[in-house]
Design a protein around this motif. Structure first.
Motif, PDB file in Angstrom:
ATOM      1  N   ASP A  18     -45.321 -40.708 -44.843  1.00 30.16           N
ATOM      2  CA  ASP A  18     -46.452 -40.246 -45.656  1.00 30.16           C
ATOM      3  C   ASP A  18     -46.119 -40.303 -47.145  1.00 30.16           C
ATOM      4  O   ASP A  18     -46.948 -40.681 -47.972  1.00 30.16           O
ATOM      5  CB  ASP A  18     -46.829 -38.813 -45.271  1.00 30.16           C
ATOM      6  N   ALA A  19     -44.873 -39.928 -47.482  1.00 25.96           N
ATOM      7  CA  ALA A  19     -44.469 -39.912 -48.888  1.00 25.96           C
ATOM      8  C   ALA A  19     -44.365 -41.313 -49.469  1.00 25.96           C
ATOM      9  O   ALA A  19     -44.571 -41.502 -50.678  1.00 25.96           O
ATOM     10  CB  ALA A  19     -43.126 -39.188 -49.033  1.00 25.96           C
ATOM     11  N   LEU A  20     -44.045 -42.309 -48.629  1.00 27.32           N
ATOM     12  CA  LEU A  20     -43.838 -43.670 -49.120  1.00 27.32           C
ATOM     13  C   LEU A  20     -44.992 -44.621 -48.786  1.00 27.32           C
ATOM     14  O   LEU A  20     -44.874 -45.817 -49.039  1.00 27.32           O
ATOM     15  CB  LEU A  20     -42.543 -44.243 -48.520  1.00 27.32           C
ATOM     16  N   GLU A  21     -46.075 -44.100 -48.247  1.00 32.53           N
ATOM     17  CA  GLU A  21     -47.183 -44.967 -47.850  1.00 32.53           C
ATOM     18  C   GLU A  21     -47.628 -45.835 -49.029  1.00 32.53           C
ATOM     19  O   GLU A  21     -48.009 -45.332 -50.077  1.00 32.53           O
ATOM     20  CB  GLU A  21     -48.364 -44.144 -47.347  1.00 32.53           C
ATOM     21  N   GLU A  43     -33.843 -44.639 -49.686  1.00 34.59           N
ATOM     22  CA  GLU A  43     -33.925 -43.281 -49.149  1.00 34.59           C
ATOM     23  C   GLU A  43     -34.753 -43.279 -47.873  1.00 34.59           C
ATOM     24  O   GLU A  43     -34.426 -42.599 -46.896  1.00 34.59           O
ATOM     25  CB  GLU A  43     -34.558 -42.329 -50.165  1.00 34.59           C
ATOM     26  N   GLY A  44     -35.850 -44.040 -47.892  1.00 37.53           N
ATOM     27  CA  GLY A  44     -36.681 -44.139 -46.700  1.00 37.53           C
ATOM     28  C   GLY A  44     -35.917 -44.687 -45.512  1.00 37.53           C
ATOM     29  O   GLY A  44     -36.044 -44.188 -44.381  1.00 37.53           O
ATOM     30  N   GLU A  66     -42.130 -39.039 -39.943  1.00 38.53           N
ATOM     31  CA  GLU A  66     -43.557 -39.008 -40.295  1.00 38.53           C
ATOM     32  C   GLU A  66     -43.749 -38.552 -41.741  1.00 38.53           C
ATOM     33  O   GLU A  66     -44.523 -39.157 -42.498  1.00 38.53           O
ATOM     34  CB  GLU A  66     -44.310 -38.073 -39.350  1.00 38.53           C
ATOM     35  N   ARG A  67     -43.041 -37.489 -42.132  1.00 36.90           N
ATOM     36  CA  ARG A  67     -43.211 -36.964 -43.494  1.00 36.90           C
ATOM     37  C   ARG A  67     -42.738 -37.964 -44.541  1.00 36.90           C
ATOM     38  O   ARG A  67     -43.356 -38.100 -45.600  1.00 36.90           O
ATOM     39  CB  ARG A  67     -42.482 -35.625 -43.635  1.00 36.90           C
ATOM     40  N   LYS A  68     -41.639 -38.673 -44.249  1.00 36.32           N
ATOM     41  CA  LYS A  68     -41.159 -39.660 -45.219  1.00 36.32           C
ATOM     42  C   LYS A  68     -42.108 -40.855 -45.275  1.00 36.32           C
ATOM     43  O   LYS A  68     -42.339 -41.422 -46.360  1.00 36.32           O
ATOM     44  CB  LYS A  68     -39.748 -40.125 -44.849  1.00 36.32           C
ATOM     45  N   TYR A 102     -42.029 -48.508 -44.807  1.00 35.10           N
ATOM     46  CA  TYR A 102     -43.075 -47.629 -44.273  1.00 35.10           C
ATOM     47  C   TYR A 102     -43.252 -47.872 -42.773  1.00 35.10           C
ATOM     48  O   TYR A 102     -43.297 -46.920 -41.976  1.00 35.10           O
ATOM     49  CB  TYR A 102     -44.374 -47.915 -45.029  1.00 35.10           C
ATOM     50  N   PRO A 136     -36.109 -45.263 -53.906  1.00 32.11           N
ATOM     51  CA  PRO A 136     -36.794 -44.465 -52.883  1.00 32.11           C
ATOM     52  C   PRO A 136     -36.935 -45.196 -51.552  1.00 32.11           C
ATOM     53  O   PRO A 136     -37.003 -44.556 -50.499  1.00 32.11           O
ATOM     54  CB  PRO A 136     -38.162 -44.178 -53.515  1.00 32.11           C
ATOM     55  N   GLN A 186     -42.082 -52.466 -49.374  1.00 29.22           N
ATOM     56  CA  GLN A 186     -42.688 -51.151 -49.176  1.00 29.22           C
ATOM     57  C   GLN A 186     -43.330 -51.045 -47.797  1.00 29.22           C
ATOM     58  O   GLN A 186     -43.164 -50.041 -47.098  1.00 29.22           O
ATOM     59  CB  GLN A 186     -43.730 -50.888 -50.268  1.00 29.22           C
TER      60      GLN A 186
END
Length: 406
Positions: free
Chosen positions: A231-234, A202-203, A227-229, A248, A199, A244
């Motif tokens: 948020d998903a990986l925070e 992917e980010g 922004e959405r990605k 992020y 993931p 990470q």
């Protein structure tokens, strides 16, 4: 080198769109007198924000209006180059229903091929685009075959590195004025990241996509997906890893730039505040083909200050004093930061300091600077405001291709 000016290209695009100067002024919000003077070559350039408005009103990319180079500085050999890169990205053998061409060629081992990916990543961050264009097409073709053939414990690692290879392809294609190829490369990067079950890769793919969209002028989409990605990986405050936090943080920086271009400076500053906090937690790290650290975020504060319709020149120059150049590990990142500083110096009225900075960047990154819209636009502005003949400035302008060599 083409001798066409911005005004020549503007006139051609406007006539092709069959709109009058007055209609273009109304669509773009740019005064008709500015358009007229550009087309008559009374003015050689305008502020970058003005040129962006004109390009958008003509439904074209800023790169085209500025005469973005679409070739590398050196001719490739038979197996490499940008056209070969296009063919490697647009792999016809991967299309459904197309018979594959089974080539009987010896492939490198997975370990050897991954070493080549690391070397290619270094070339990109050194700004060696011609050399990268020579080796990247074969790297992609070999990588797809190596990924198909690899079994066992290395499978996910190979797919991860194939994703990184497509990230390099997307980045090089964008820098060299081929955003459509870049979009396709990012799509393949994201597919490979899924095969790698990674993931974070992917980010990084979404971060690269945001940059491609930014260069296409699709600012709202560029901001939204990053922004959405993010948020998903925070990451967890207590359990987050350096990798990470780095991915992020990169996504937050990716969201900040288009926000600033849209004059959403408060949002951009908020993204950077969170990115800076992530950088403190990550420390200086190199992951997924990029680097992330507190100094990387500080350079973006300068970049964001100079973005949008109302650049904050004093804020940019003040923030630049906080940037320690020796801590920036990627040569082209340092060059990009110094380019922002040169623009700030020029807009603050210090043309000589700006020219000194630009020439220093050119000395360090002679190939990279030729692809930078900001460098071309800043030099054009400086030529427009030139009060006396400056051979250093005119020489730089000729080398960047924004005026013919005399």
């Amino acid at each position: 080198m083409s001798s066409k000016t911005i005004g020549d290209r503007l006139s051609e695009l406007r006539r092709y769109r069959d709109v009058t100067q007055e209609q273009l002024a109304e669509r773009s919000g740019v005064h008709v007198d500015t358009i007229r003077k550009l087309e008559q070559n009374v003015r050689q350039s305008a502020r970058l924000g003005t040129l962006r408005k004109l390009a958008r009103a003509l439904d074209t990319e800023l790169d085209r209006l500025l005469g973005q180079p679409t070739v590398t500085t050196e001719l490739p050999d038979d197996d490499g180059g940008l056209i070969a890169l296009r063919d490697a990205i647009q792999d016809i053998s991967a299309l459904p229903g197309v018979p594959s061409d089974d080539l009987d060629e010896a492939l490198p081992s997975a370990e050897s091929w991954m070493g080549q990916v690391r070397a290619a990543t270094t070339l990109y961050w050194e700004g060696a685009y011609s050399e990268l264009a020579r080796c990247l097409p074969l790297l992609l073709r070999d990588g797809r075959a190596v990924a198909r053939e690899t079994t066992g414990s290395l499978v996910e690692q190979v797919w991860n590195q194939l994703a990184l290879s497509y990230q390099l392809a997307a980045s090089l294609a964008t820098q060299s004025g081929h955003p459509d190829w870049a979009f396709e490369a990012v799509e393949k990067q994201l597919h490979a990241a899924q095969r790698a079950s990674d993931p974070l890769m992917e980010g990084m793919g979404v971060s690269t996509l945001s940059w491609v969209l930014l260069r296409q002028g699709r600012w709202e989409e560029a901001q939204s997906i990053a922004e959405r990605k993010a948020d998903a990986l925070e990451p967890s405050m207590r359990r987050g890893t350096s990798a990470q936090y780095a991915v992020y943080g990169n996504l937050l920086v990716a969201a900040a730039t288009p926000a600033a271009r849209r004059d959403q400076k408060d949002e951009a500053d908020e993204y950077l505040n969170f990115a800076e906090a992530a950088a403190v937690r990550s420390g200086a790290v190199r992951v997924y083909g990029t680097a992330f650290s507190p100094v990387d975020v500080k350079t973006q504060i300068v970049n964001i200050a100079m973005a949008g319709s109302e650049p904050e020149v004093e804020k940019a120059l003040e923030a630049s004093k906080e940037v320690r150049h020796n801590l920036i590990k990627r040569p082209v990142h340092l060059a990009a930061h110094r380019l922002d500083v040169a623009q700030a110096q020029y807009q603050a009225g210090d043309s000589e300091a700006a020219l000194d900075t630009l020439l220093e960047v050119e000395a360090d990154q002679p190939e990279w600077i030729r692809y930078q819209m900001l460098a071309r636009a800043t030099v054009l502005e400086m030529r427009e405001e030139e009060r006396r003949r400056n051979s250093r400035l005119r020489g730089l302008a000729a080398r960047l291709g924004v005026e013919p060599a005399l």
